[in-house]
Design an enzyme around this catalytic site. Structure first.
Site, PDB file in Angstrom:
ATOM      1  N   HIS A 155     -26.483 -16.047 -21.454  1.00 51.99           N
ATOM      2  CA  HIS A 155     -25.402 -15.217 -20.931  1.00 51.99           C
ATOM      3  C   HIS A 155     -23.892 -14.557 -21.588  1.00 51.99           C
ATOM      4  O   HIS A 155     -22.184 -14.146 -21.406  1.00 51.99           O
ATOM      5  CB  HIS A 155     -24.011 -15.745 -20.132  1.00 51.99           C
ATOM      6  CG  HIS A 155     -25.721 -17.125 -19.181  1.00 51.99           C
ATOM      7  ND1 HIS A 155     -25.535 -17.071 -17.741  1.00 51.99           N
ATOM      8  CD2 HIS A 155     -25.940 -18.037 -19.645  1.00 51.99           C
ATOM      9  CE1 HIS A 155     -26.371 -17.165 -16.860  1.00 51.99           C
ATOM     10  NE2 HIS A 155     -26.903 -18.143 -18.230  1.00 51.99           N
ATOM     11  N   SER A 273     -12.592   8.437 -36.981  1.00 49.15           N
ATOM     12  CA  SER A 273     -11.880   9.100 -35.700  1.00 49.15           C
ATOM     13  C   SER A 273     -10.985  10.578 -36.254  1.00 49.15           C
ATOM     14  O   SER A 273     -10.581  10.405 -37.616  1.00 49.15           O
ATOM     15  CB  SER A 273     -10.304   8.229 -35.420  1.00 49.15           C
ATOM     16  OG  SER A 273     -10.318   8.894 -34.303  1.00 49.15           O
ATOM     17  N   LYS A 279     -10.943   4.117 -38.412  1.00 49.10           N
ATOM     18  CA  LYS A 279     -12.163   4.194 -37.638  1.00 49.10           C
ATOM     19  C   LYS A 279     -12.947   4.044 -37.828  1.00 49.10           C
ATOM     20  O   LYS A 279     -13.192   5.373 -39.032  1.00 49.10           O
ATOM     21  CB  LYS A 279     -11.526   4.540 -36.409  1.00 49.10           C
ATOM     22  CG  LYS A 279     -10.508   3.929 -35.400  1.00 49.10           C
ATOM     23  CD  LYS A 279     -10.532   3.348 -34.464  1.00 49.10           C
ATOM     24  CE  LYS A 279     -12.326   2.992 -33.491  1.00 49.10           C
ATOM     25  NZ  LYS A 279     -12.036   3.370 -32.174  1.00 49.10           N
ATOM     26  N   GLU A 286     -24.096   4.156 -30.501  1.00 47.47           N
ATOM     27  CA  GLU A 286     -23.807   4.435 -28.880  1.00 47.47           C
ATOM     28  C   GLU A 286     -24.689   5.713 -28.605  1.00 47.47           C
ATOM     29  O   GLU A 286     -24.967   6.129 -27.584  1.00 47.47           O
ATOM     30  CB  GLU A 286     -22.343   5.468 -29.155  1.00 47.47           C
ATOM     31  CG  GLU A 286     -20.672   3.737 -29.364  1.00 47.47           C
ATOM     32  CD  GLU A 286     -19.930   4.445 -29.430  1.00 47.47           C
ATOM     33  OE1 GLU A 286     -19.384   4.642 -29.271  1.00 47.47           O
ATOM     34  OE2 GLU A 286     -20.141   4.758 -30.945  1.00 47.47           O
TER      35      GLU A 286
END
Ligand code: ARG
Length: 452
Positions: A155, A273, A279, A286
């Site tokens: 979970h 970024s 970043k 992804e």
């Protein structure tokens, strides 16, 4: 042009463009040339063409292969409907009228089924190889991390400590099942089925089928030219394989976040970024996660194309190819990217030591300790629940709770109970086959290394 006899007009330009599959079925060129060579050999064997004609055809097809490889011949989409007609037309340019004998006893319907089955065999073995090399990367990493303790989750809540190696081995298992799914299901040879009802010519189907590496010729010509099950099996294997990579990608994204800090991704597989200078984004993972949707879509797309089709061949079936090629290329690329991501990632092996000392993830071990003292498990669960509650209420953790405090909850506790909270020995205490006991994990790594 493959027909003409009964046509007065040429196909409309727009209709040609709309219906041409050449831009993508050119992927079948090697299979098409091979199957055509074998078909011509069979024709000469049964005396439908002479030995001399066979040699002419064979040499012509060989030249086409060489021209294609050397970029000397590129068929034009506006001229040909598909790879089959493009090859036949080039053959005619090269060897003249004899080329017209190649299509004897053959339809593009059994031809395309043969090509696709051959292509699937090649694609499947490429994917199996890629999966094996990915497993090897995971095993190397696992080897270095049999003692790297991380939280195991259910979970997405911390459940019980495991090792990073154990976690990686879960993926090695998945990849092994993926490989099994890529055993091609189209193992029977379609050639000789014709358009849908075989042929009046004495074609030797056993010969072509064996020569192309099929187990035997298909038994029903009607089914043969209608069947795309082997493509659906392949698409399903790609979907499940991508689903596995997507779950991994999700974990890589979590693990590399500032919250997790378990791994650091290499600059080679991350992007910056355009706005925020600090970043470093896990774009590769992804994208793998994102492309999974497309691969699932391909499977559903072909299922939808198939569902209303009457037997046998319908032109709708041409829509099988883009999905199959796209799923293959997407999955193959995703596998090699994920392999690179994992190969170059740095693992912070000490990341969870302190944190796990200070939480309650060894509660089940304490319950097991009580079970060994003869306490029924349900009662043991209750007692440990009270220990956790006491600790929480008093701002303590398993590492700071004292034996006296535990004895107050239940007098059965003695010094050996505190051993349960030792994170260092936690994994070694696991006894069951398939658990993260480092000795067992090492055995598993050795087992896989031996298998691959
Ligand atoms: N390009 C076609 C396909 O992929 C080849 C078979 C064409 N057969 C036909 N009867 N038009 O399905």
């Amino acid at each position: 042009m493959l027909w003409g006899g009964r046509f007065k007009d040429k196909l409309d330009d727009k209709a040609m463009k709309f219906s041409s599959s050449l831009s993508f079925d050119i992927n079948l060129i090697h299979e098409d040339l091979l199957a055509s060579t074998v078909h011509a050999e069979m024709l000469s064997k049964v005396d439908l063409i002479s030995e001399d004609e066979f040699n002419k055809i064979k040499n012509g097809l060989k030249i086409i292969e060489e021209e294609w490889e050397a970029d000397k011949w590129t068929p034009d989409e506006s001229e040909f409907e598909d790879v089959h007609s493009a090859v036949e037309s080039r053959l005619k340019e090269l060897i003249g009228a004899t080329a017209g004998k190649l299509h004897t006893g053959r339809s593009r319907n059994d031809q395309v089924a043969t090509d696709m089955k051959l292509w699937i065999r090649k694609a499947s073995s490429n994917l199996i190889e890629l999966l094996t090399s990915t497993q090897k990367v995971f095993l190397e990493l696992a080897d270095a991390h049999t003692d790297t303790i991380i939280p195991g989750y259910t979970h997405l809540q911390r459940a019980q400590p495991i090792s990073f190696a154990f976690h990686l081995l879960a993926y090695v298992e998945m990849f092994s099942r993926d490989k099994q799914r890529f055993t091609p299901s189209g193992v029977e040879g379609p050639l000789g089925s014709g358009a849908l009802a075989g042929s009046t010519l004495p074609l030797d189907r056993e010969f072509t089928s064996a020569k192309l590496g099929f187990n035997n010729p298909t038994r029903n010509a009607l089914d043969t030219v209608s069947d795309r099950d082997y493509l659906l099996d392949f698409l399903n294997a790609c979907s499940i394989g991508m689903m596995h990579l997507s779950r991994l990608a999700e974990e890589v994204i979590l693990w590399s976040s500032s919250e997790w800090k378990l791994i650091k991704l290499s600059d080679k597989y991350t992007t910056g970024s355009s706005l925020m200078p600090q970043k470093k984004n896990p774009d590769m993972a992804e994208l793998v996660r994102g492309k999974t949707g497309r691969v699932f879509g391909n499977q559903f797309s072909l299922l939808s194309t198939m569902k209303g089709l009457p037997l046998s061949y319908n032109r709708d079936l041409q829509e099988d190819k883009e999905q199959v090629f796209d799923s293959f290329f997407t999955y193959a690329d995703s596998l090699s990217i994920i392999k690179g991501v994992m190969e170059t990632a740095q693992v912070n092996s000490l990341r969870f030591i302190e944190e796990l000392k200070n939480d309650f993830s060894l509660a089940t071990d304490l319950a097991d300790w009580l079970v060994l003292k003869g306490i029924p498990f349900r009662d043991a669960h209750e007692i440990v629940g009270k220990v956790v509650k006491f600790a929480e209420d008093n701002n303590k953790t398993f590492s700071s709770i004292t034996l006296e405090e535990m004895k107050k909850i239940n007098s059965i506790f003695d010094e050996t109970a505190l051993e349960c909270f030792n994170l260092k020995t936690a994994l070694q205490r696991k006894q069951t086959f398939g658990s993260p006991n480092p000795t067992l994990v090492k055995e598993q790594i050795a087992y896989w290394k031996n298998q691959l």
